[in-house]
Every structure is written in structure tokens, then in C-alpha cells.
Design a protein around this motif. Structure first.
Motif, PDB file in Angstrom:
ATOM      1  N   MET A   1      17.976  84.033  66.384  1.00 36.34           N
ATOM      2  CA  MET A   1      19.389  84.216  66.740  1.00 36.34           C
ATOM      3  C   MET A   1      19.513  84.118  68.252  1.00 36.34           C
ATOM      4  N   LEU A   2      20.315  83.165  68.735  1.00 40.31           N
ATOM      5  CA  LEU A   2      20.397  82.907  70.177  1.00 40.31           C
ATOM      6  C   LEU A   2      21.475  83.717  70.875  1.00 40.31           C
ATOM      7  N   ARG A   3      22.242  84.461  70.101  1.00 38.20           N
ATOM      8  CA  ARG A   3      23.316  85.236  70.709  1.00 38.20           C
ATOM      9  C   ARG A   3      22.977  86.701  70.522  1.00 38.20           C
ATOM     10  N   ALA A   4      23.194  87.481  71.577  1.00 35.42           N
ATOM     11  CA  ALA A   4      22.998  88.921  71.412  1.00 35.42           C
ATOM     12  C   ALA A   4      24.259  89.479  70.780  1.00 35.42           C
ATOM     13  N   THR A   5      24.105  90.515  69.991  1.00 38.07           N
ATOM     14  CA  THR A   5      25.287  91.153  69.407  1.00 38.07           C
ATOM     15  C   THR A   5      25.014  92.640  69.212  1.00 38.07           C
TER      16      THR A   5
ATOM     17  N   LEU B   1      18.849 100.421  63.444  1.00 42.12           N
ATOM     18  CA  LEU B   1      18.939  99.665  62.188  1.00 42.12           C
ATOM     19  C   LEU B   1      17.554  99.372  61.611  1.00 42.12           C
ATOM     20  N   ALA B   2      16.593  99.105  62.502  1.00 37.76           N
ATOM     21  CA  ALA B   2      15.233  98.838  62.027  1.00 37.76           C
ATOM     22  C   ALA B   2      14.678 100.090  61.354  1.00 37.76           C
ATOM     23  N   GLY B   3      15.093 101.258  61.870  1.00 40.60           N
ATOM     24  CA  GLY B   3      14.655 102.521  61.282  1.00 40.60           C
ATOM     25  C   GLY B   3      15.174 102.707  59.867  1.00 40.60           C
ATOM     26  N   GLU B   4      16.382 102.190  59.615  1.00 37.18           N
ATOM     27  CA  GLU B   4      16.974 102.334  58.275  1.00 37.18           C
ATOM     28  C   GLU B   4      16.339 101.390  57.272  1.00 37.18           C
ATOM     29  N   ARG B   5      15.682 100.356  57.775  1.00 35.30           N
ATOM     30  CA  ARG B   5      15.067  99.361  56.883  1.00 35.30           C
ATOM     31  C   ARG B   5      13.562  99.520  56.903  1.00 35.30           C
ATOM     32  N   GLU B   6      12.934  99.060  55.860  1.00 32.08           N
ATOM     33  CA  GLU B   6      11.478  99.161  55.807  1.00 32.08           C
ATOM     34  C   GLU B   6      10.823  98.086  56.668  1.00 32.08           C
ATOM     35  N   ARG B   7      11.531  96.920  56.720  1.00 36.73           N
ATOM     36  CA  ARG B   7      10.985  95.764  57.436  1.00 36.73           C
ATOM     37  C   ARG B   7      10.857  96.009  58.933  1.00 36.73           C
ATOM     38  N   PRO B   8       9.780  95.470  59.546  1.00 35.68           N
ATOM     39  CA  PRO B   8       9.753  95.492  61.005  1.00 35.68           C
ATOM     40  C   PRO B   8      10.780  94.492  61.535  1.00 35.68           C
ATOM     41  N   CYS B   9      11.314  94.774  62.698  1.00 34.30           N
ATOM     42  CA  CYS B   9      12.308  93.877  63.275  1.00 34.30           C
ATOM     43  C   CYS B   9      11.689  93.172  64.478  1.00 34.30           C
ATOM     44  N   ARG B  10      11.831  91.863  64.497  1.00 36.12           N
ATOM     45  CA  ARG B  10      11.296  91.089  65.626  1.00 36.12           C
ATOM     46  C   ARG B  10      12.446  90.633  66.520  1.00 36.12           C
ATOM     47  N   ALA B  11      12.173  90.583  67.813  1.00 40.96           N
ATOM     48  CA  ALA B  11      13.206  90.105  68.734  1.00 40.96           C
ATOM     49  C   ALA B  11      12.566  89.354  69.895  1.00 40.96           C
ATOM     50  N   HIS B  12      13.335  88.424  70.464  1.00 39.54           N
ATOM     51  CA  HIS B  12      12.932  87.772  71.705  1.00 39.54           C
ATOM     52  C   HIS B  12      13.782  88.356  72.835  1.00 39.54           C
ATOM     53  N   LEU B  13      13.129  88.601  73.941  1.00 40.46           N
ATOM     54  CA  LEU B  13      13.787  89.154  75.111  1.00 40.46           C
ATOM     55  C   LEU B  13      14.485  88.033  75.862  1.00 40.46           C
ATOM     56  N   LYS B  14      15.738  88.247  76.259  1.00 43.00           N
ATOM     57  CA  LYS B  14      16.472  87.211  76.976  1.00 43.00           C
ATOM     58  C   LYS B  14      16.594  87.569  78.447  1.00 43.00           C
ATOM     59  N   ILE B  15      16.274  86.605  79.301  1.00 41.58           N
ATOM     60  CA  ILE B  15      16.397  86.788  80.744  1.00 41.58           C
ATOM     61  C   ILE B  15      17.527  85.887  81.235  1.00 41.58           C
ATOM     62  N   ASP B  16      18.440  86.447  82.021  1.00 42.08           N
ATOM     63  CA  ASP B  16      19.557  85.670  82.575  1.00 42.08           C
ATOM     64  C   ASP B  16      19.191  85.199  83.979  1.00 42.08           C
ATOM     65  N   THR B  17      18.889  83.909  84.098  1.00 41.21           N
ATOM     66  CA  THR B  17      18.512  83.362  85.406  1.00 41.21           C
ATOM     67  C   THR B  17      19.670  82.581  86.035  1.00 41.21           C
ATOM     68  N   GLY B  18      20.897  82.854  85.554  1.00 43.22           N
ATOM     69  CA  GLY B  18      22.030  82.203  86.204  1.00 43.22           C
ATOM     70  C   GLY B  18      23.117  81.737  85.261  1.00 43.22           C
ATOM     71  N   MET B  19      22.893  81.832  83.966  1.00 47.43           N
ATOM     72  CA  MET B  19      23.926  81.411  83.036  1.00 47.43           C
ATOM     73  C   MET B  19      25.066  82.431  83.014  1.00 47.43           C
TER      74      MET B  19
ATOM     75  N   ARG C   1      25.444  84.991  81.025  1.00 49.53           N
ATOM     76  CA  ARG C   1      25.790  85.610  79.737  1.00 49.53           C
ATOM     77  C   ARG C   1      24.479  85.911  79.019  1.00 49.53           C
ATOM     78  N   TYR C   2      24.434  87.018  78.373  1.00 60.75           N
ATOM     79  CA  TYR C   2      23.259  87.482  77.639  1.00 60.75           C
ATOM     80  C   TYR C   2      22.002  87.536  78.513  1.00 60.75           C
ATOM     81  N   GLY C   3      21.385  88.679  78.515  1.00 62.15           N
ATOM     82  CA  GLY C   3      20.078  88.756  79.143  1.00 62.15           C
ATOM     83  C   GLY C   3      20.008  89.716  80.307  1.00 62.15           C
ATOM     84  N   PHE C   4      18.777  90.126  80.579  1.00 59.16           N
ATOM     85  CA  PHE C   4      18.513  91.003  81.714  1.00 59.16           C
ATOM     86  C   PHE C   4      18.361  90.166  82.971  1.00 59.16           C
TER      87      PHE C   4
END
Ligand SMILES: *Cc1c(COP(=O)(O)O)cnc(C)c1O
Length: 363
Positions: free
Chosen positions: A78-82, A112-130, A132-135
Motif C-alpha cells: 500500500m503506497l498511501r499512508a492512512t 489493529l495488529a494486536g486485535e488480529r493474530e496475523r503479524p503486520c508488515r509495513a514499509h517505512l516512508k521517508i519524505d525527501t521532498g514530495m 506528502r507521506y513520510g518522515f
């Protein structure tokens, strides 16, 4: 009859070329905007047939279509943070890799990951000038603390998005360096970030040294890139509409709203049932703010004023001009010098991103 045609062969050709250029680096097929207008599910199935097994989206319904079309084993990012819990829940149930972009979404993901049994995977987003979205690169200290505190969310990748990969190389180099410095800093602090990726289509074609551990390609798969294309990619789609009416109009007759065209000779005109409500001749909206972009727009309008040129379509393999303004649902085409019958199919170039109200047909 009218439809938007996607040539499967052309998609296969493009994917082959892109894979060769990637040299083993994994390709994420970006299918946002419902597969750039061509159907996320259908495009995913086609990509899958051609050996791609990673996809990227911006909507849960795209992720669902891809799961249905391409199976359980493909990866979806998922490329958009929400922070919308409903969206996040749906995405987690579809086993989508999420984007971690702020302290707020990190907290909700953990919950939400706590409510589900499944592990949740995520990619960290870095904002280098766009912007929107990212640290931000300056937030490295905060990101360190945040990542150390994660219990249920596993970071399996880190990425940034280039804003000018079609423009001056130094700008993209600067973003790339910022991105790398931030990743290196976080890893030096003992955090593991997983796969790094930053290239969209233009950057992928221009900067092979930036391919890293993955590339995210959308427009290149459709053969529509904003930079020089060294790979010989093919445009994958066009619209087709059949001739609904053929008529001979006398010299001096007018065509279309505003009577913008007065015929200079007796003209055989073909009417096709396609117009701007299907995306024909629609350009991307006016979104220019910089003076240089406004000037460029004015110059291109000036060129049109000095040498007016009607849009063209292809009839029986030959290009011919349209007559009068394009209507909402109809277009008139000059077929005086061509063989053409009622029912013949006319090919109309429309960027798939602009296509509306047309069924998409894969052939
Ligand atoms: C749209 C998008 C891409 C793909 O861009 P193309 O230029 O179409 O290849 C890659 N990454 C992100 C974050 C995007 O939003």
C-alpha cells in the motif's frame, strides 16, 4: 461498438524489457488509479502471467482485485499512508504490506495488529521532498525511538518517492543521497529496515545505480514514460469506435458546436460515437504554479494559434483529421480521401489515465 483496447502482447513485451533492465532486482507493478485506468485485477493477472509477483496500490479495493486475480502468494504494498481504521482493517485482512508514515499511523497499526493474530508488515516512508507521506530526514531521532517501540508491526522495507525524476539529475541525486543517509543512519543505530526502494519509471530508466532492492513501475509497464526510453517500450492501449454514420457535406457547410469548422471542399464525413466524455482530447488539468510552466503553456497555445491542428484518428491504418469541435459523445472525421464504410473501426489515441465510460477489452 466502442472500447478501450489493451494489447496483451505489448504489455508482455514491456515487462520483458523492464525485467532485463532491472537485472534481477524485483519489480513492484504499481496499479494505483485502478491499474492506471485499465483495471487493477485484469492488469495484475496479466503481470502475473508475465512473471511479476509484487504489486503496489493506493486503495483497498485495488488490493482486493489483485488478490482475487493474482492469488494469495503475491505481495501487495500500500503506497498511501492512512489512519482510517476501516481501510487498515481491510488491508490487513488482505495481507497487504502497509506504509508507516507518521507516529499516528504507527499507533493505530500497533493497535489493529494486536486485535488480529496475523503479524503486520509495513514499509517505512521517508519524505525527501514530495511533501506528502513520510518522515523527514531531520526526524531521524524520533523515527529511531518509534521503531524501537514497535511490538507487533514489522518493518520489512523503506522507501522514498522522487518528485523530479524526469528533470535535472542533480535534484534526484540529492533526494537519493538524503534517503540513503537516513537509511544508513537508522541501520547504524541497530535498526533493521529490510528492502530499500526509491525508483519510479523515469528514475528506473535513467539511474540504474538507484535500483537498490526493488523498483516501483507504473507508467513504464504501459509504455508511457516522460523521459527518453532506451528500452523500446510499446504504448499498450488505444480506443476503438465504429463508424455510425457516413455523409457527404457540401463545400461551405459547418461542423460541430460553434460552427468552428467551415468545410473548404465537399467532404465525406464519418461520425464516430466517441468524444470527450470518454477522455478523447482531454489533457491533464491545469496544475501549473511556476512561472516557467505557465510560460511553456502559453507558448504551446501560441503555437496552436499560429498553426491550428485538429486532433487525428486512424481509419484503415491511415491517419486523418477530425472535423469541428470534439463533442461530448461524438466526433466527426474527414474520410474524403479514404475507403471507409459504416461499421468500420476507427482507432483513437487516448491516454489510459484519461479514459472514462469505456469498457476495457484485453486482446
Ligand atoms: C505512482 C507511483 C509510482 C510509479 O510511478 P510511475 O512513474 O508511473 O512509474 C511509484 N511510487 C509511488 C510512491 C507512486 O505513487
Amino acid at each position: 461498438m466502442k472500447a478501450y483496447i489493451v494489447e496483451k502482447e505489448a504489455v508482455a513485451h514491456n515487462i520483458d524489457r523492464l525485467k532485463a533492465h532491472a537485472g534481477g532486482v524485483p519489480i513492484w507493478a504499481v496499479l494505483k488509479g485502478d491499474g492506471y485506468g485499465l483495471g487493477a485485477g485484469a492488469m495484475a493477472a496479466l503481470c502475473r502471467e508475465n512473471g511479476l509477483d509484487r504489486f503496489a496500490v493506493t486503495e483497498p479495493r485495488e488490493a482486493r482485485a489483485i488478490r482475487e486475480a493474482a492469488g494469495e502468494e503475491v505481495q501487495i504494498l500500500m503506497l498511501r499512508a492512512t489512519t482510517d481504521r476501516e481501510e487498515l482493517g481491510q488491508l490487513m485482512d488482505l495481507d497487504v504490506i502497509l506504509t508507516l508514515s507518521s507516529r499516528e499511523d504507527a499507533a493505530i497499526l500497533e493497535e489493529l495488529a494486536g486485535e488480529r493474530e496475523r503479524p503486520c508488515r509495513a514499509h517505512l516512508k521517508i519524505d525527501t521532498g514530495m511533501g506528502r507521506y513520510g518522515f523527514l530526514p531531520e526526524e531521524q531521532g524520533e523515527v529511531e525511538t518509534l521503531l524501537r517501540g514497535l511490538e507487533r508491526v514489522r518493518i520489512t522495507g523503506v522507501y522514498t518517492h522522487f518528485h523530479s525524476s524526469f528533470g535535472k539529475a542533480e535534484i534526484t541525486r540529492r533526494q537519493f543521497d538524503q534517503f540513503r543517509r537516513m537509511c544508513d543512519g537508522l541501520e547504524a543505530a541497530g535498526l533493521s529496515l529490510g528492502e530499500r526502494h526509491c525508483c519510479n519509471s523515469s528514475a528506473f530508466l535513467r539511474f540504474p545505480d538507484m535500483h537498490l532492492d526493488g523498483v516501483r513501475l507504473g507508467s513504464a509497464i504501459l509504455g508511457r514514460v516522460a523521459v527518453r526510453d532506451p528500452l523500446g517500450l510499446k504504448k499498450v492501449g488505444w480506443a476503438e469506435a465504429s463508424v455510425e454514420e457516413l455523409r457527404v457535406l457540401p463545400k461551405g457547410h459547418t461542423v460541430g458546436y460553434g460552427a468552428a469548422t467551415t468545410l473548404k471542399r465537399e467532404t465525406r464525413s464519418a461520425v464516430i460515437g466517441i468524444g470527450y466524455c470518454h477522455g478523447f482530447t482531454l489533457q491533464r488539468g491545469r496544475d501549473v504554479w511556476r512561472a516557467q510552466d505557465c510560460i511553456r503553456g502559453m507558448l504551446s497555445n501560441l503555437k496552436l494559434l499560429l498553426r491550428p491542428s485538429a486532433p487525428t484518428v486512424t481509419v484503415g491504418g491511415r491517419s486523418t483529421r477530425t472535423l469541428g469541435h470534439i463533442g461530448m459523445l461524438h466526433t466527426c472525421v474527414d474520410v474524403t480521401d479514404l475507403t471507409c464504410q459504416v461499421g468500420d473501426r476507427v482507432r483513437v489515441e487516448i491516454n489510459p489515465l484519461m479514459v472514462k465510460n469505456l469498457p476495457v477489452e484485453y486482446r
